[in-house]
Design a protein around this motif. Sequence first.
Motif, PDB file in Angstrom:
ATOM      1  N   SER A  27       1.026  -1.553  -0.072  1.00 47.33           N
ATOM      2  CA  SER A  27       0.127   0.123  -0.159  1.00 47.33           C
ATOM      3  C   SER A  27       1.318   0.858   0.265  1.00 47.33           C
ATOM      4  CB  SER A  27      -1.295   0.258   0.794  1.00 47.33           C
ATOM      5  OG  SER A  27      -1.768  -1.138   1.590  1.00 47.33           O
ATOM      6  N   MET A  28       2.407   1.100   0.449  1.00 45.73           N
ATOM      7  CA  MET A  28       3.055   2.461   0.249  1.00 45.73           C
ATOM      8  C   MET A  28       3.522   2.457  -1.129  1.00 45.73           C
ATOM      9  SD  MET A  28       5.485   1.203   3.468  1.00 45.73           S
ATOM     10  CE  MET A  28       5.387   1.005   5.697  1.00 45.73           C
ATOM     11  N   LEU A  29       3.486   1.883  -1.682  1.00 45.10           N
ATOM     12  CA  LEU A  29       4.042   1.531  -3.469  1.00 45.10           C
ATOM     13  C   LEU A  29       1.981   2.292  -4.590  1.00 45.10           C
ATOM     14  CD1 LEU A  29       5.731   2.029  -5.612  1.00 45.10           C
ATOM     15  CD2 LEU A  29       4.582  -0.395  -5.914  1.00 45.10           C
ATOM     16  N   THR A  30       1.619   1.157  -3.636  1.00 47.24           N
ATOM     17  CA  THR A  30       0.720   1.925  -4.605  1.00 47.24           C
ATOM     18  C   THR A  30      -0.503   3.030  -4.472  1.00 47.24           C
ATOM     19  OG1 THR A  30      -1.048  -0.251  -3.439  1.00 47.24           O
ATOM     20  CG2 THR A  30       0.053  -0.881  -4.574  1.00 47.24           C
ATOM     21  N   ASN A  31      -0.801   3.202  -3.628  1.00 48.62           N
ATOM     22  CA  ASN A  31      -1.001   4.268  -3.266  1.00 48.62           C
ATOM     23  C   ASN A  31      -1.154   5.560  -4.183  1.00 48.62           C
ATOM     24  OD1 ASN A  31      -1.621   7.154  -1.540  1.00 48.62           O
ATOM     25  ND2 ASN A  31      -3.069   6.323  -0.919  1.00 48.62           N
ATOM     26  N   ASN A  32      -2.215   6.366  -4.639  1.00 46.95           N
ATOM     27  CA  ASN A  32      -1.915   7.516  -6.182  1.00 46.95           C
ATOM     28  C   ASN A  32      -1.171   6.778  -6.288  1.00 46.95           C
ATOM     29  OD1 ASN A  32      -2.676  10.181  -6.566  1.00 46.95           O
ATOM     30  ND2 ASN A  32      -0.733  11.028  -5.460  1.00 46.95           N
ATOM     31  N   ALA A  33      -1.103   5.852  -7.210  1.00 44.08           N
ATOM     32  CA  ALA A  33      -0.316   4.945  -8.201  1.00 44.08           C
ATOM     33  C   ALA A  33       1.319   5.111  -8.479  1.00 44.08           C
ATOM     34  CB  ALA A  33      -0.727   6.016 -10.333  1.00 44.08           C
ATOM     35  N   GLY A  34       1.750   5.036  -7.195  1.00 44.26           N
ATOM     36  CA  GLY A  34       3.134   5.301  -6.532  1.00 44.26           C
ATOM     37  C   GLY A  34       3.703   6.910  -7.261  1.00 44.26           C
TER      38      GLY A  34
ATOM     39  N   TYR B  87      -1.301   9.174 -14.576  1.00 44.05           N
ATOM     40  CA  TYR B  87      -1.065  10.202 -14.888  1.00 44.05           C
ATOM     41  C   TYR B  87      -0.290  11.473 -14.774  1.00 44.05           C
ATOM     42  CZ  TYR B  87      -1.982  11.483 -10.373  1.00 44.05           C
ATOM     43  OH  TYR B  87      -1.191  11.687  -9.218  1.00 44.05           O
ATOM     44  N   TYR B  88       0.582  10.664 -13.950  1.00 42.75           N
ATOM     45  CA  TYR B  88       2.051  11.585 -13.701  1.00 42.75           C
ATOM     46  C   TYR B  88       3.199  12.151 -15.369  1.00 42.75           C
ATOM     47  CZ  TYR B  88       3.061  15.030 -10.400  1.00 42.75           C
ATOM     48  OH  TYR B  88       3.418  16.573 -10.220  1.00 42.75           O
ATOM     49  N   PRO B  89       3.383  12.737 -15.764  1.00 41.91           N
ATOM     50  CA  PRO B  89       3.837  13.022 -17.106  1.00 41.91           C
ATOM     51  C   PRO B  89       5.903  12.854 -16.379  1.00 41.91           C
ATOM     52  CG  PRO B  89       3.329  15.177 -15.859  1.00 41.91           C
ATOM     53  CD  PRO B  89       3.081  14.205 -15.068  1.00 41.91           C
ATOM     54  N   GLY B  90       5.797  11.555 -17.848  1.00 44.60           N
ATOM     55  CA  GLY B  90       7.031  10.983 -17.446  1.00 44.60           C
ATOM     56  C   GLY B  90       7.359   9.963 -17.107  1.00 44.60           C
ATOM     57  N   SER B  91       5.929   9.350 -16.356  1.00 46.11           N
ATOM     58  CA  SER B  91       6.992   8.114 -15.329  1.00 46.11           C
ATOM     59  C   SER B  91       7.041   6.802 -15.551  1.00 46.11           C
ATOM     60  CB  SER B  91       5.239   7.901 -14.654  1.00 46.11           C
ATOM     61  OG  SER B  91       3.899   7.868 -15.745  1.00 46.11           O
ATOM     62  N   GLU B  92       6.712   6.935 -17.438  1.00 42.15           N
ATOM     63  CA  GLU B  92       6.992   5.762 -18.380  1.00 42.15           C
ATOM     64  C   GLU B  92       8.297   5.585 -18.520  1.00 42.15           C
ATOM     65  OE1 GLU B  92       6.179   2.985 -22.189  1.00 42.15           O
ATOM     66  OE2 GLU B  92       4.759   4.748 -21.664  1.00 42.15           O
ATOM     67  N   ASP B  93       8.838   6.598 -18.779  1.00 46.71           N
ATOM     68  CA  ASP B  93      10.316   7.294 -18.568  1.00 46.71           C
ATOM     69  C   ASP B  93      11.457   6.781 -17.836  1.00 46.71           C
ATOM     70  OD1 ASP B  93      10.402   7.704 -21.344  1.00 46.71           O
ATOM     71  OD2 ASP B  93      10.013   9.824 -20.996  1.00 46.71           O
ATOM     72  N   ARG B  94      10.587   7.271 -16.212  1.00 45.18           N
ATOM     73  CA  ARG B  94      11.339   6.696 -14.469  1.00 45.18           C
ATOM     74  C   ARG B  94      11.160   5.892 -14.733  1.00 45.18           C
ATOM     75  NH1 ARG B  94       8.630  11.807 -14.112  1.00 45.18           N
ATOM     76  NH2 ARG B  94       6.629  10.205 -12.984  1.00 45.18           N
ATOM     77  N   TRP B  95      10.788   5.068 -15.116  1.00 46.08           N
ATOM     78  CA  TRP B  95      10.034   3.303 -15.207  1.00 46.08           C
ATOM     79  C   TRP B  95      11.001   2.804 -16.104  1.00 46.08           C
ATOM     80  CZ3 TRP B  95       8.282  -0.343 -18.730  1.00 46.08           C
ATOM     81  CH2 TRP B  95       7.712  -1.237 -17.715  1.00 46.08           C
TER      82      TRP B  95
ATOM     83  N   ALA C 299      18.541   3.098  -7.252  1.00 44.57           N
ATOM     84  CA  ALA C 299      17.485   2.804  -6.384  1.00 44.57           C
ATOM     85  C   ALA C 299      17.654   3.615  -5.500  1.00 44.57           C
ATOM     86  CB  ALA C 299      18.021   1.086  -6.240  1.00 44.57           C
ATOM     87  N   PHE C 300      19.611   3.894  -4.871  1.00 44.06           N
ATOM     88  CA  PHE C 300      19.629   4.304  -4.083  1.00 44.06           C
ATOM     89  C   PHE C 300      19.405   5.660  -4.086  1.00 44.06           C
ATOM     90  CE2 PHE C 300      22.427   0.170  -2.456  1.00 44.06           C
ATOM     91  CZ  PHE C 300      21.031  -0.597  -2.767  1.00 44.06           C
ATOM     92  N   ALA C 301      19.975   6.149  -5.089  1.00 38.65           N
ATOM     93  CA  ALA C 301      20.502   8.249  -5.505  1.00 38.65           C
ATOM     94  C   ALA C 301      19.131   8.747  -6.455  1.00 38.65           C
ATOM     95  CB  ALA C 301      21.405   8.354  -6.748  1.00 38.65           C
ATOM     96  N   ALA C 302      17.992   7.809  -7.131  1.00 34.41           N
ATOM     97  CA  ALA C 302      17.036   8.542  -7.571  1.00 34.41           C
ATOM     98  C   ALA C 302      15.366   8.412  -6.560  1.00 34.41           C
ATOM     99  CB  ALA C 302      17.353   8.472  -8.511  1.00 34.41           C
ATOM    100  N   GLU C 303      14.816   9.360  -6.549  1.00 42.71           N
ATOM    101  CA  GLU C 303      13.286   9.200  -6.306  1.00 42.71           C
ATOM    102  C   GLU C 303      12.356   8.317  -7.111  1.00 42.71           C
ATOM    103  OE1 GLU C 303       9.370  11.350  -4.235  1.00 42.71           O
ATOM    104  OE2 GLU C 303      10.939  12.778  -5.099  1.00 42.71           O
ATOM    105  N   ALA C 304      12.196   7.407  -7.403  1.00 42.51           N
ATOM    106  CA  ALA C 304      11.130   6.820  -8.719  1.00 42.51           C
ATOM    107  C   ALA C 304      10.013   7.804  -9.348  1.00 42.51           C
ATOM    108  CB  ALA C 304      11.117   5.347  -8.739  1.00 42.51           C
ATOM    109  N   PHE C 305       9.493   8.126  -8.518  1.00 44.03           N
ATOM    110  CA  PHE C 305       8.293   8.419  -9.013  1.00 44.03           C
ATOM    111  C   PHE C 305       7.345   7.588  -9.955  1.00 44.03           C
ATOM    112  CE2 PHE C 305       5.617  12.724  -8.308  1.00 44.03           C
ATOM    113  CZ  PHE C 305       5.309  12.571  -7.317  1.00 44.03           C
TER     114      PHE C 305
END
Length: 584
Positions: free
Chosen positions: A324-331, A369-377, A415-421
């Motif tokens: 739930s800490m991940l899935t809330n608000n689609a991450g 829905y958040y811009p750029g999410s696929e590139d960050r993923w 994974a330690f240095a960057a927030e995935a969002f």
Amino acid sequence: MATGADRRGTLAIPQAQLSLPASSTDELDRAVATLRDRAKEWLHLAVADRVELLERMIADTRRVAGEWVAAAARAKRYPQGSPTEFEDWQGPFLTVRNLRLLRDSLRDIDTHGLPVPPGEPTTHPDGRVVVPVFPEIPHLRAVYDRMHGEIWMQPHVTLDDLHHHQARAYREPSSLTPRVCLVLGAGNVAAIPPTDALYKLFAELQTVVLKMNPVNDHLGGYLAQAMAALVERGFLRIVYGGADEGSYLAGHEGVDEVHVTGSDKTHDAIVFGTGEEGARRKSERRPLLTKRITSELGNVTPVIVVPGRWSDDDVLYHAHNIASMLTNNAGFNCIAAGNVVTHRMWSRRSDLLNALRATLREARSRYPYYPGSEDRWRAFVDAYPHAERLGPEGDGYLPWTLIPDLEPDVEEDIAFAAEAFSPVLGEVALDAPRDVATFIDQAVEFCNDRLWGTLAATVIVHPRSQKDPPVAGALDRALERLRYGTVAVNHWTGLAYAVMTTSWGAYTGHDLHDIQSGRGVVHNTYLYEAPEKSVVRGPFRTVVEPPWFVTHRRAHEVGRRYLDVEADPSLRTLTRLMPALLRP
């Protein structure tokens, strides 16, 4: 492995397309002029008049709440009336909670001279003053099952002078000058723009121009209705636009300071500029913006799992908890779980990971829905070929993604240095000795020294483990030593965000040139001025399933009723809430 110092912080988030026309330069100028004209009146407004404004906003927010939530659901493309809707009921009910708590603090100021917290301040063994601030009303314990929250003050604060570090704007209004603050609203969580604005308005007594983020600018009209009491008096203006409008306002001669909730990249663009020139200014410590700027800028959020003798039900509960800490608000949360920190030799580690996988596979896929999410993923899954995609992929949807067995000693690991969002969760196993106390100490060191950001962290620990004196001592040390603005025990740090009486912001000490998770705090409705961190503790397992769990099937019904409870926390509204909480 994709690493590098250029990836520290939040990966790039492109600007969203505006759904509403940007405010023109003339409109922005008029907004600032009005706020400057009303700033002196606002600074000296009687406390009783502020209370009336807060009471009206409570009523107005309740009135528009249904339309507000429906608009959010449409924009984020999930079914209205589904459990997912709970996350957007949090917009109005957390705004109402913030309004009510501020109202009650101002009533205390009128009666006692200062806000009155629900518990007596004490001195922690390490010397810091600790103030109990949650729950604020005894019978709310029925809703917030055995949870409580504290503010830990900075080391220079003592019990004797604590009152000198509270509500100074109300105690010494003559020490302040009229000021206008630009609040750059967050685009992800609907409660952030109004509650950030309310802190600047009611804690620091500044008038506010709130610029909506293009991601959720469709909510601006509902906020204008909810906060009409301030808009009509010229104490608040809500405007629209992207980076150009934000930059114009930040540099406006009529704006005295800036608050931003967003990414460290946005912060640095505002303070130093963009491109090579901005990077050069940052390296030379020559900011373009010399006004005061406060900020909340995200985190690679750790979840430390303390090994212990867990039952199968314990494992399943905390698989739901962590998922739930991940899935809330689609991450798309600054405190979405970033890395689960485990002990490699813990006998139940694989059971927990398998239960976490199963929970994520069963969770509803969410539109990114958040811009750029696929590139960050993509940056994460390309960096780690063993990343596990859990759930359907395609048709514009991203799968929940688990990256287990991260190596703790890899320098500048993304994974330690960057927030995935984005919907990505890592797991790192520490090769600690078998004694649990040493693992806790090593986990704290890892989080403090290796993970980017200082906003919030969670520690999950079984009560049976805490009966062991060395483990109990190590947990106490962890709460003292974790360099995070909020530490939550056994639950998601999103709960701590929702408390509102605790402070919310980065750990103290960042300067403009290494901003990490930001500077300053919001929420903090008892108006303390030198918080170091907040600690929120909850039971290892709650009696009823928390409504923010992804597995809760009636969460949307709970969200509607929470709104009534937060507006009027009476036995009557609690009685109406409990059936939705208790029914499976």
